[in-house]
Scaffold this motif. Sequence first.
Motif, PDB file in Angstrom:
ATOM      1  N   HIS A  33     -28.359 -10.041  18.541  1.00  0.00           N
ATOM      2  CA  HIS A  33     -27.824  -9.736  17.216  1.00  0.00           C
ATOM      3  C   HIS A  33     -28.504 -10.715  16.259  1.00  0.00           C
ATOM      4  O   HIS A  33     -28.617 -11.899  16.568  1.00  0.00           O
ATOM      5  CB  HIS A  33     -26.315  -9.992  17.143  1.00  0.00           C
ATOM      6  CG  HIS A  33     -25.482  -9.067  17.950  1.00  0.00           C
ATOM      7  ND1 HIS A  33     -25.313  -7.740  17.632  1.00  0.00           N
ATOM      8  CD2 HIS A  33     -24.738  -9.280  19.060  1.00  0.00           C
ATOM      9  CE1 HIS A  33     -24.498  -7.184  18.513  1.00  0.00           C
ATOM     10  NE2 HIS A  33     -24.144  -8.094  19.396  1.00  0.00           N
ATOM     11  N   TYR A  34     -28.914 -10.219  15.113  1.00  0.00           N
ATOM     12  CA  TYR A  34     -29.541 -11.068  14.105  1.00  0.00           C
ATOM     13  C   TYR A  34     -28.687 -11.059  12.842  1.00  0.00           C
ATOM     14  O   TYR A  34     -28.329  -9.998  12.350  1.00  0.00           O
ATOM     15  CB  TYR A  34     -30.945 -10.563  13.756  1.00  0.00           C
ATOM     16  CG  TYR A  34     -31.906 -10.610  14.916  1.00  0.00           C
ATOM     17  CD1 TYR A  34     -32.642 -11.750  15.169  1.00  0.00           C
ATOM     18  CD2 TYR A  34     -32.060  -9.522  15.760  1.00  0.00           C
ATOM     19  CE1 TYR A  34     -33.522 -11.809  16.239  1.00  0.00           C
ATOM     20  CE2 TYR A  34     -32.935  -9.574  16.833  1.00  0.00           C
ATOM     21  CZ  TYR A  34     -33.659 -10.715  17.062  1.00  0.00           C
ATOM     22  OH  TYR A  34     -34.524 -10.767  18.128  1.00  0.00           O
ATOM     23  N   LEU A  35     -28.358 -12.230  12.344  1.00  0.00           N
ATOM     24  CA  LEU A  35     -27.663 -12.377  11.069  1.00  0.00           C
ATOM     25  C   LEU A  35     -28.619 -13.103  10.127  1.00  0.00           C
ATOM     26  O   LEU A  35     -28.591 -14.334  10.030  1.00  0.00           O
ATOM     27  CB  LEU A  35     -26.372 -13.181  11.234  1.00  0.00           C
ATOM     28  CG  LEU A  35     -25.199 -12.407  11.815  1.00  0.00           C
ATOM     29  CD1 LEU A  35     -25.201 -12.454  13.312  1.00  0.00           C
ATOM     30  CD2 LEU A  35     -23.926 -12.921  11.251  1.00  0.00           C
ATOM     31  N   PRO A  36     -29.492 -12.362   9.448  1.00  0.00           N
ATOM     32  CA  PRO A  36     -30.532 -13.003   8.639  1.00  0.00           C
ATOM     33  C   PRO A  36     -29.990 -13.865   7.503  1.00  0.00           C
ATOM     34  O   PRO A  36     -30.583 -14.889   7.171  1.00  0.00           O
ATOM     35  CB  PRO A  36     -31.356 -11.837   8.102  1.00  0.00           C
ATOM     36  CG  PRO A  36     -30.636 -10.600   8.433  1.00  0.00           C
ATOM     37  CD  PRO A  36     -29.569 -10.917   9.413  1.00  0.00           C
ATOM     38  N   GLU A  37     -28.877 -13.484   6.914  1.00  0.00           N
ATOM     39  CA  GLU A  37     -28.343 -14.248   5.791  1.00  0.00           C
ATOM     40  C   GLU A  37     -27.764 -15.587   6.231  1.00  0.00           C
ATOM     41  O   GLU A  37     -27.640 -16.505   5.437  1.00  0.00           O
ATOM     42  CB  GLU A  37     -27.295 -13.418   5.052  1.00  0.00           C
ATOM     43  CG  GLU A  37     -27.925 -12.197   4.390  1.00  0.00           C
ATOM     44  CD  GLU A  37     -26.909 -11.198   3.881  1.00  0.00           C
ATOM     45  OE1 GLU A  37     -25.745 -11.252   4.309  1.00  0.00           O
ATOM     46  OE2 GLU A  37     -27.294 -10.359   3.060  1.00  0.00           O
ATOM     47  N   ARG A  38     -27.411 -15.697   7.495  1.00  0.00           N
ATOM     48  CA  ARG A  38     -26.882 -16.956   8.032  1.00  0.00           C
ATOM     49  C   ARG A  38     -27.881 -17.640   8.961  1.00  0.00           C
ATOM     50  O   ARG A  38     -27.569 -18.666   9.557  1.00  0.00           O
ATOM     51  CB  ARG A  38     -25.589 -16.697   8.796  1.00  0.00           C
ATOM     52  CG  ARG A  38     -24.466 -16.226   7.906  1.00  0.00           C
ATOM     53  CD  ARG A  38     -23.227 -15.966   8.734  1.00  0.00           C
ATOM     54  NE  ARG A  38     -22.163 -15.459   7.913  1.00  0.00           N
ATOM     55  CZ  ARG A  38     -21.090 -16.158   7.589  1.00  0.00           C
ATOM     56  NH1 ARG A  38     -20.943 -17.380   8.026  1.00  0.00           N
ATOM     57  NH2 ARG A  38     -20.161 -15.628   6.834  1.00  0.00           N
ATOM     58  N   ASP A  58     -21.842  -6.031   6.361  1.00  0.00           N
ATOM     59  CA  ASP A  58     -21.273  -5.506   7.604  1.00  0.00           C
ATOM     60  C   ASP A  58     -20.116  -6.371   8.082  1.00  0.00           C
ATOM     61  O   ASP A  58     -19.094  -5.856   8.553  1.00  0.00           O
ATOM     62  CB  ASP A  58     -22.351  -5.425   8.692  1.00  0.00           C
ATOM     63  CG  ASP A  58     -23.497  -4.503   8.317  1.00  0.00           C
ATOM     64  OD1 ASP A  58     -23.240  -3.488   7.643  1.00  0.00           O
ATOM     65  OD2 ASP A  58     -24.642  -4.805   8.688  1.00  0.00           O
ATOM     66  N   VAL A  59     -20.270  -7.667   7.953  1.00  0.00           N
ATOM     67  CA  VAL A  59     -19.198  -8.587   8.342  1.00  0.00           C
ATOM     68  C   VAL A  59     -17.991  -8.373   7.427  1.00  0.00           C
ATOM     69  O   VAL A  59     -16.849  -8.312   7.899  1.00  0.00           O
ATOM     70  CB  VAL A  59     -19.685 -10.054   8.284  1.00  0.00           C
ATOM     71  CG1 VAL A  59     -18.531 -11.017   8.540  1.00  0.00           C
ATOM     72  CG2 VAL A  59     -20.807 -10.285   9.283  1.00  0.00           C
ATOM     73  N   ASP A  60     -18.245  -8.223   6.136  1.00  0.00           N
ATOM     74  CA  ASP A  60     -17.149  -7.976   5.190  1.00  0.00           C
ATOM     75  C   ASP A  60     -16.413  -6.678   5.520  1.00  0.00           C
ATOM     76  O   ASP A  60     -15.186  -6.614   5.438  1.00  0.00           O
ATOM     77  CB  ASP A  60     -17.675  -7.926   3.754  1.00  0.00           C
ATOM     78  CG  ASP A  60     -18.173  -9.278   3.261  1.00  0.00           C
ATOM     79  OD1 ASP A  60     -17.802 -10.314   3.865  1.00  0.00           O
ATOM     80  OD2 ASP A  60     -18.943  -9.295   2.276  1.00  0.00           O
ATOM     81  N   LYS A  61     -17.159  -5.648   5.912  1.00  0.00           N
ATOM     82  CA  LYS A  61     -16.529  -4.370   6.274  1.00  0.00           C
ATOM     83  C   LYS A  61     -15.664  -4.525   7.526  1.00  0.00           C
ATOM     84  O   LYS A  61     -14.578  -3.951   7.605  1.00  0.00           O
ATOM     85  CB  LYS A  61     -17.595  -3.299   6.507  1.00  0.00           C
ATOM     86  CG  LYS A  61     -18.241  -2.807   5.236  1.00  0.00           C
ATOM     87  CD  LYS A  61     -19.322  -1.793   5.536  1.00  0.00           C
ATOM     88  CE  LYS A  61     -20.090  -1.418   4.287  1.00  0.00           C
ATOM     89  NZ  LYS A  61     -21.205  -0.504   4.573  1.00  0.00           N
ATOM     90  N   LEU A  62     -16.155  -5.296   8.494  1.00  0.00           N
ATOM     91  CA  LEU A  62     -15.356  -5.539   9.700  1.00  0.00           C
ATOM     92  C   LEU A  62     -14.064  -6.278   9.363  1.00  0.00           C
ATOM     93  O   LEU A  62     -12.996  -5.951   9.884  1.00  0.00           O
ATOM     94  CB  LEU A  62     -16.154  -6.368  10.705  1.00  0.00           C
ATOM     95  CG  LEU A  62     -17.088  -5.630  11.630  1.00  0.00           C
ATOM     96  CD1 LEU A  62     -17.923  -6.618  12.435  1.00  0.00           C
ATOM     97  CD2 LEU A  62     -16.324  -4.723  12.560  1.00  0.00           C
ATOM     98  N   ILE A  63     -14.164  -7.258   8.490  1.00  0.00           N
ATOM     99  CA  ILE A  63     -12.979  -8.022   8.089  1.00  0.00           C
ATOM    100  C   ILE A  63     -11.996  -7.119   7.354  1.00  0.00           C
ATOM    101  O   ILE A  63     -10.787  -7.156   7.608  1.00  0.00           O
ATOM    102  CB  ILE A  63     -13.380  -9.235   7.226  1.00  0.00           C
ATOM    103  CG1 ILE A  63     -14.148 -10.238   8.079  1.00  0.00           C
ATOM    104  CG2 ILE A  63     -12.154  -9.879   6.587  1.00  0.00           C
ATOM    105  CD1 ILE A  63     -14.791 -11.351   7.297  1.00  0.00           C
ATOM    106  N   LYS A  89     -18.562 -17.456  17.180  1.00  0.00           N
ATOM    107  CA  LYS A  89     -19.504 -18.192  16.335  1.00  0.00           C
ATOM    108  C   LYS A  89     -18.847 -18.730  15.065  1.00  0.00           C
ATOM    109  O   LYS A  89     -19.479 -19.440  14.300  1.00  0.00           O
ATOM    110  CB  LYS A  89     -20.689 -17.301  15.946  1.00  0.00           C
ATOM    111  CG  LYS A  89     -21.496 -16.808  17.113  1.00  0.00           C
ATOM    112  CD  LYS A  89     -22.223 -17.943  17.784  1.00  0.00           C
ATOM    113  CE  LYS A  89     -23.037 -17.444  18.953  1.00  0.00           C
ATOM    114  NZ  LYS A  89     -23.687 -18.517  19.674  1.00  0.00           N
ATOM    115  N   GLY A  90     -17.588 -18.370  14.839  1.00  0.00           N
ATOM    116  CA  GLY A  90     -16.882 -18.854  13.661  1.00  0.00           C
ATOM    117  C   GLY A  90     -17.207 -18.092  12.389  1.00  0.00           C
ATOM    118  O   GLY A  90     -16.883 -18.547  11.298  1.00  0.00           O
ATOM    119  N   ILE A  91     -17.834 -16.950  12.528  1.00  0.00           N
ATOM    120  CA  ILE A  91     -18.173 -16.138  11.359  1.00  0.00           C
ATOM    121  C   ILE A  91     -16.934 -15.398  10.880  1.00  0.00           C
ATOM    122  O   ILE A  91     -16.699 -15.256   9.689  1.00  0.00           O
ATOM    123  CB  ILE A  91     -19.321 -15.168  11.701  1.00  0.00           C
ATOM    124  CG1 ILE A  91     -20.562 -15.984  12.041  1.00  0.00           C
ATOM    125  CG2 ILE A  91     -19.586 -14.207  10.564  1.00  0.00           C
ATOM    126  CD1 ILE A  91     -21.665 -15.202  12.674  1.00  0.00           C
TER     127      ILE A  91
END
Length: 98
Positions: A33-38, A58-63, A89-91
């Motif tokens: 998995h790649y999280l380019p912004e982080r 995508d993370v915001d949508k999951l939350i 990972k604490g994201i």
Amino acid sequence: MENNQETSNSKKKSYTGWILFVIIVIGITLPFHYLPERLMVFPKNELTFSNTIIWEEDVDKLIELYNNASFFEKQTIRQEPLVRKLMEKGIIISETDK
């Protein structure tokens, strides 16, 4: 005649090079998995193209999905491999984790 054969061989080598490049890129990207912004990379549980690149949206949508879910839906969401990895990972953090 010989010139055409050399051109044909050159094209074959070029195509072979591109095919090899594509195979290498797929081999490198599939297991992570790649999280380019982080600037984060972490391994997947399965080799799929699903969620290979995860953007902040995508993370915001999951939350948002999690926050709007019922109790049982939240339990199901927590069991998804991607969500578990993001929590590790604490994201994504749970209110109970604070």
